[in-house]
Design a protein around this motif. Structure first.
Motif, PDB file in Angstrom:
ATOM      1  N   LYS A 172      56.023 -79.382 -12.039  1.00 36.58           N
ATOM      2  CA  LYS A 172      57.418 -79.039 -12.422  1.00 36.58           C
ATOM      3  C   LYS A 172      58.373 -79.191 -11.232  1.00 36.58           C
ATOM      4  N   SER A 173      58.355 -80.350 -10.619  1.00 34.02           N
ATOM      5  CA  SER A 173      59.253 -80.630  -9.496  1.00 34.02           C
ATOM      6  C   SER A 173      60.552 -81.239 -10.009  1.00 34.02           C
ATOM      7  N   LEU A 174      61.634 -80.980  -9.289  1.00 35.30           N
ATOM      8  CA  LEU A 174      62.952 -81.463  -9.680  1.00 35.30           C
ATOM      9  C   LEU A 174      63.215 -82.850  -9.109  1.00 35.30           C
ATOM     10  N   PHE A 175      63.889 -83.672  -9.885  1.00 38.80           N
ATOM     11  CA  PHE A 175      64.426 -84.925  -9.370  1.00 38.80           C
ATOM     12  C   PHE A 175      65.731 -84.580  -8.640  1.00 38.80           C
ATOM     13  N   ASP A 176      65.594 -84.153  -7.400  1.00 40.13           N
ATOM     14  CA  ASP A 176      66.763 -83.638  -6.688  1.00 40.13           C
ATOM     15  C   ASP A 176      67.353 -84.637  -5.697  1.00 40.13           C
ATOM     16  N   TYR A 177      66.839 -85.880  -5.699  1.00 40.39           N
ATOM     17  CA  TYR A 177      67.430 -86.919  -4.859  1.00 40.39           C
ATOM     18  C   TYR A 177      67.605 -88.173  -5.699  1.00 40.39           C
ATOM     19  N   ILE A 178      68.816 -88.651  -5.788  1.00 44.95           N
ATOM     20  CA  ILE A 178      69.121 -89.857  -6.554  1.00 44.95           C
ATOM     21  C   ILE A 178      69.671 -90.908  -5.611  1.00 44.95           C
ATOM     22  N   ASP A 179      68.966 -92.017  -5.524  1.00 45.38           N
ATOM     23  CA  ASP A 179      69.379 -93.141  -4.694  1.00 45.38           C
ATOM     24  C   ASP A 179      70.038 -94.169  -5.611  1.00 45.38           C
ATOM     25  N   ARG A 180      71.363 -94.150  -5.689  1.00 49.71           N
ATOM     26  CA  ARG A 180      72.073 -95.030  -6.611  1.00 49.71           C
ATOM     27  C   ARG A 180      72.019 -96.487  -6.149  1.00 49.71           C
ATOM     28  N   THR A 181      71.892 -96.705  -4.832  1.00 48.56           N
ATOM     29  CA  THR A 181      71.824 -98.090  -4.352  1.00 48.56           C
ATOM     30  C   THR A 181      70.524 -98.759  -4.769  1.00 48.56           C
ATOM     31  N   ALA A 182      69.448 -97.972  -4.911  1.00 46.86           N
ATOM     32  CA  ALA A 182      68.152 -98.518  -5.335  1.00 46.86           C
ATOM     33  C   ALA A 182      67.823 -98.176  -6.775  1.00 46.86           C
ATOM     34  N   SER A 183      68.735 -97.458  -7.464  1.00 48.40           N
ATOM     35  CA  SER A 183      68.549 -97.088  -8.875  1.00 48.40           C
ATOM     36  C   SER A 183      67.243 -96.342  -9.107  1.00 48.40           C
ATOM     37  N   ARG A 184      67.028 -95.315  -8.275  1.00 54.56           N
ATOM     38  CA  ARG A 184      65.816 -94.496  -8.405  1.00 54.56           C
ATOM     39  C   ARG A 184      66.178 -93.029  -8.209  1.00 54.56           C
ATOM     40  N   ALA A 185      65.626 -92.174  -9.082  1.00 52.41           N
ATOM     41  CA  ALA A 185      65.715 -90.725  -8.910  1.00 52.41           C
ATOM     42  C   ALA A 185      64.329 -90.239  -8.516  1.00 52.41           C
ATOM     43  N   LEU A 186      64.232 -89.451  -7.439  1.00 51.97           N
ATOM     44  CA  LEU A 186      62.926 -89.128  -6.861  1.00 51.97           C
ATOM     45  C   LEU A 186      62.630 -87.636  -6.884  1.00 51.97           C
ATOM     46  N   ALA A 187      61.359 -87.339  -7.111  1.00 50.66           N
ATOM     47  CA  ALA A 187      60.835 -85.979  -7.008  1.00 50.66           C
ATOM     48  C   ALA A 187      59.489 -86.054  -6.301  1.00 50.66           C
ATOM     49  N   PHE A 188      59.065 -84.945  -5.693  1.00 51.55           N
ATOM     50  CA  PHE A 188      57.763 -84.943  -5.028  1.00 51.55           C
ATOM     51  C   PHE A 188      57.147 -83.553  -5.098  1.00 51.55           C
ATOM     52  N   ASP A 189      55.866 -83.511  -4.820  1.00 49.50           N
ATOM     53  CA  ASP A 189      55.142 -82.247  -4.683  1.00 49.50           C
ATOM     54  C   ASP A 189      53.983 -82.479  -3.725  1.00 49.50           C
ATOM     55  N   TYR A 190      53.497 -81.388  -3.129  1.00 50.02           N
ATOM     56  CA  TYR A 190      52.367 -81.480  -2.210  1.00 50.02           C
ATOM     57  C   TYR A 190      51.058 -81.367  -2.982  1.00 50.02           C
ATOM     58  N   LEU A 191      50.119 -82.234  -2.654  1.00 52.69           N
ATOM     59  CA  LEU A 191      48.844 -82.274  -3.359  1.00 52.69           C
ATOM     60  C   LEU A 191      47.963 -81.086  -2.984  1.00 52.69           C
ATOM     61  N   ASP A 192      47.215 -80.599  -3.971  1.00 54.00           N
ATOM     62  CA  ASP A 192      46.216 -79.554  -3.745  1.00 54.00           C
ATOM     63  C   ASP A 192      44.837 -80.210  -3.661  1.00 54.00           C
ATOM     64  N   PHE A 193      44.176 -80.009  -2.515  1.00 56.41           N
ATOM     65  CA  PHE A 193      42.887 -80.659  -2.300  1.00 56.41           C
ATOM     66  C   PHE A 193      41.736 -79.676  -2.494  1.00 56.41           C
ATOM     67  N   SER A 194      40.575 -80.234  -2.752  1.00 57.10           N
ATOM     68  CA  SER A 194      39.366 -79.443  -2.920  1.00 57.10           C
ATOM     69  C   SER A 194      39.080 -78.641  -1.649  1.00 57.10           C
ATOM     70  N   PRO A 195      38.499 -77.422  -1.791  1.00 54.85           N
ATOM     71  CA  PRO A 195      38.079 -76.656  -0.610  1.00 54.85           C
ATOM     72  C   PRO A 195      37.096 -77.406   0.283  1.00 54.85           C
ATOM     73  N   ASN A 196      36.506 -78.475  -0.248  1.00 52.61           N
ATOM     74  CA  ASN A 196      35.592 -79.276   0.570  1.00 52.61           C
ATOM     75  C   ASN A 196      36.322 -80.026   1.681  1.00 52.61           C
ATOM     76  N   TYR A 197      37.671 -80.083   1.586  1.00 50.16           N
ATOM     77  CA  TYR A 197      38.480 -80.793   2.585  1.00 50.16           C
ATOM     78  C   TYR A 197      39.522 -79.826   3.159  1.00 50.16           C
ATOM     79  N   PRO A 198      39.071 -78.813   3.910  1.00 45.39           N
ATOM     80  CA  PRO A 198      39.995 -77.747   4.354  1.00 45.39           C
ATOM     81  C   PRO A 198      41.041 -78.205   5.355  1.00 45.39           C
ATOM     82  N   PHE A 199      40.836 -79.346   5.997  1.00 43.35           N
ATOM     83  CA  PHE A 199      41.772 -79.765   7.044  1.00 43.35           C
ATOM     84  C   PHE A 199      42.770 -80.816   6.549  1.00 43.35           C
TER      85      PHE A 199
END
Length: 249
Positions: A172-199
């Motif tokens: 549920k991330s927001l498209f809070d950046y709109i690049d009108r010159t490239a005609s793209r609206a962007l959203a992102f989130d940080y990935l959750d990794f398995s405990p097997n990869y703590p670092f």
């Protein structure tokens, strides 16, 4: 000045890659270039404190440099354990609280992408879609319109057919950046990794709405969705390895 004397003047001026290349020219060059004094100088430039030890390292400075020097080329990855045939993506997009797009997308469909960019898109977006960089895109059919003033959010889950497990890519991330010159609206989130990869942390998943500006002022016409992990993964193999490391439930 003899050839050997010339080489002993020139070799200290070289970087590690060039000095190593000199070692394969001929036996004489190899013999001179293996002088550990040259490699100690290189180590002193990169890791000055290592040369302050009262006792020399157990290996030669040449070997020390070769072991710890960060190579510029990428290492070859092992074949990933996943394939796009094993995956399906659940993409949901809301405008405020209204669901405007909801699709279960098979991995091969996202992998194959948008074959022919639609007419009317800007040149910058056209060059991006036709460029050689690795990307995962999905054509939106039917297309939908979004007023500039509306708040738009997105969630993306990925499922594995081999184990029936699911992992979260974007929550549920927001498209809070709109690049009108490239005609793209962007959203992102940080990935959750398995405990097997703590670092492993701080890696973002990006999702973009690809659009053309509608004839009505202040409205965008969305024709596609793009997802990438460009912070760390720029090939199909790298993306599949990254997805394999997620926290699957």
């Amino acid at each position: 000045m003899s050839c050997e004397e010339v080489l002993k003047v020139v070799f200290p001026l070289l970087d590690g890659i060039d000095l190593a290349a000199c070692m394969v020219v001929c036996k004489q060059w190899r013999h001179i270039a293996r002088d550990d004094y040259f490699w100690k100088c290189l180590c002193a430039k990169r890791w000055p404190s290592i040369c302050k030890r009262p006792n020399p390292p157990t290996v030669t400075y040449c070997k020390l440099y070769q072991t710890f020097y960060k190579r510029q080329h990428q290492r070859t990855l092992l074949p990933p354990r996943l394939s796009f045939d094993d995956l399906e993506f659940f993409i949901d997009i809301w405008m405020d609280d209204k669901l405007i797009f909801s699709e279960v997308v098979p991995g091969p469909v996202l992998q194959s992408g948008i074959k022919i960019p639609p007419a009317g898109i800007c040149n910058m977006l056209k060059f991006h879609l036709e460029g050689p960089e690795y990307k995962m895109t999905l054509p939106v059919d039917p297309r939908f319109n979004i007023p500039w003033s509306q708040t738009v959010s997105v969630s993306v889950l990925v499922g594995r057919k081999d184990s029936n497990k699911v992992a979260c890519i974007i929550n549920k991330s927001l498209f809070d950046y709109i690049d009108r010159t490239a005609s793209r609206a962007l959203a992102f989130d940080y990935l959750d990794f398995s405990p097997n990869y703590p670092f492993i942390s701080g890696i973002r998943a990006w999702i973009s709405l690809l659009f053309v500006e509608d004839g009505n002022d202040g409205v965008i016409d969305v024709f596609g969705v793009e997802m990438d992990f460009c912070d760390v993964a720029n090939s199909e193999e790298e993306v599949l390895w990254l997805l394999d490391m997620l926290d699957w439930k």
